[in-house]
Write an enzyme that holds these catalytic residues in place. Sequence first.
Site, mmCIF file in Angstrom:
data_model
loop_
_atom_site.group_PDB
_atom_site.id
_atom_site.type_symbol
_atom_site.label_atom_id
_atom_site.label_comp_id
_atom_site.label_asym_id
_atom_site.label_seq_id
_atom_site.Cartn_x
_atom_site.Cartn_y
_atom_site.Cartn_z
ATOM 1 N N ARG A 1 57.305 56.059 46.941
ATOM 2 C CA ARG A 1 57.811 55.507 45.683
ATOM 3 C C ARG A 1 58.737 54.340 45.973
ATOM 4 N NH1 ARG A 1 63.003 57.144 46.594
ATOM 5 N NH2 ARG A 1 63.165 59.160 47.606
ATOM 6 N N GLY B 1 67.813 66.942 52.246
ATOM 7 C CA GLY B 1 68.644 67.405 53.353
ATOM 8 C C GLY B 1 68.837 68.922 53.390
ATOM 9 N N LYS C 1 72.605 58.633 50.728
ATOM 10 C CA LYS C 1 72.950 57.284 51.153
ATOM 11 C C LYS C 1 74.053 56.711 50.267
ATOM 12 C CE LYS C 1 68.201 56.901 52.565
ATOM 13 N NZ LYS C 1 66.841 56.632 52.052
ATOM 14 N N GLU D 1 60.265 60.928 57.718
ATOM 15 C CA GLU D 1 59.458 61.185 56.525
ATOM 16 C C GLU D 1 59.028 59.885 55.875
ATOM 17 O OE1 GLU D 1 61.301 63.090 53.156
ATOM 18 O OE2 GLU D 1 63.166 61.983 53.371
#
Length: 447
Positions: free
Chosen positions: A291, A165, A237, A287
Amino acid sequence: MFQKILIANRGEIALRVLRACKELGIQTVVVHSTADADAMHVRLADESVCIGPPPSRDSYLNIHQIVAACEITGADAVHPGYGFLSENAKFADILAAHNITFIGPSGDHIRIMGDKIEAKRTAKRLGIPVVPGSDGAVTDQKEARRIAAEIGYPVIIKASAGGGGRGMKVALTEADLEIGLQTASTEAGAAFGDDAVYIEKYLEKPRHIEVQVFGDGAGRGVHFGERDCSLQRRHQKVWEEAPSPALNAEERARIGNICAKAIADLGYSGAGTIEFLYENGEFYFIEMNTRLQVEHPVTEAITGIDLVHEQIRVASGGGLSVRQEDIKFNGHAIECRINAEDPRTFTPSPGTITHFHTPGGLGIRVDSGVYSGYKIPPYYDSLIGKLIVHGRNRVECMMRLRRALDEFVVDGIKTTLPLFRDLVGNADIANGDYDIHWLEKYLAKEE
Ligand code: ADP
């Protein structure tokens, strides 16, 4: 299949991967810093190697030491977990050069998705819907003004090498754009050593919706549905759920199939997450993470499929265990990230956990590497555990979550548990009615 996997991570994810290896009958090696000698993953692994002092750059990010640990123990593969070296293309290349399998995609795929301009270009080429904006890096003011006028204000200026971010500026007017372009580029140069920036339309009230994908590296791709991670604080998150309360079955299938096809066409291998902002029925790619994600358990809960087993199978050349038509969605799952932090100010609260009691019962999963008497070292991420709750539908899931939060006891340190106890009783949350700004507005009101 692999004989021995080295786990290049710590905390709950190291334990998560260890569990999958044990189930598959694979020997495990863990690496750890001197600060983690008492960690649960070290206690439960077959072998452990101390790779350095507490700071991550000297231990968990030390490629040389990790490769040496593989050679000493004879590990034939490495699982990087998330964070640390999990999206480091150089690490994947070095392992390959040593004939050690990196459990993840190729270095080249990591590299493409690690560069945001390149990632967006690739996504567009693969038929994934992207946010309207500049085609590549923007350097001069005139071009920036032309693009912004074309897509309409507000716009956002983002660093190509950005992450977490950082390096983003919103411009509401042409005057903002001029300043924003300069500061974003200077900041990006200083923070990431790459001053390339690009422009895109700023979406005002989007949700964050991401699609879990898997490729077998040989042209097959599948999707495991989506997760809604709109509840964020500072782009971190906090609460994740699957499926998204905002999507209908048609939208889910549409975006899922686009992503699965893109992964197949790319020849991608292993687990990936394609992240979107979603507004007014439209998806906009932001994006791709190459992974396993922190929030993968909500997908496991609604599909019943162990994604780490799947990663290991694919990396060992065994292919995917499922076809798209075998993946069925069942019920609803929510994950709460429990951090060792003050629930209001979010300042880290390391220290000794004097008592740790986890909830149980039907539909409850706790992924955590801590225990009563464990001392949280101050050097790493503050995530100490994840509570994942599953129910036949969202209402049942929320009822169960409320009960589970009541049972959860963590004494001796501050945690974010009280925040979740508040959220679970909130009407907007109960209705699934929130966007990416909801949590920050809620926290500002509570102050
Ligand atoms: P990072 O890699 O730094 O996390 P992302 O591109 O994933 O950067 O964006 C992080 C967050 O920034 C998003 O989850 C969203 O909250 C916000 N954001 C990014 N692009 C936009 C956009 N075009 N409009 C509105 N918000 C955006």
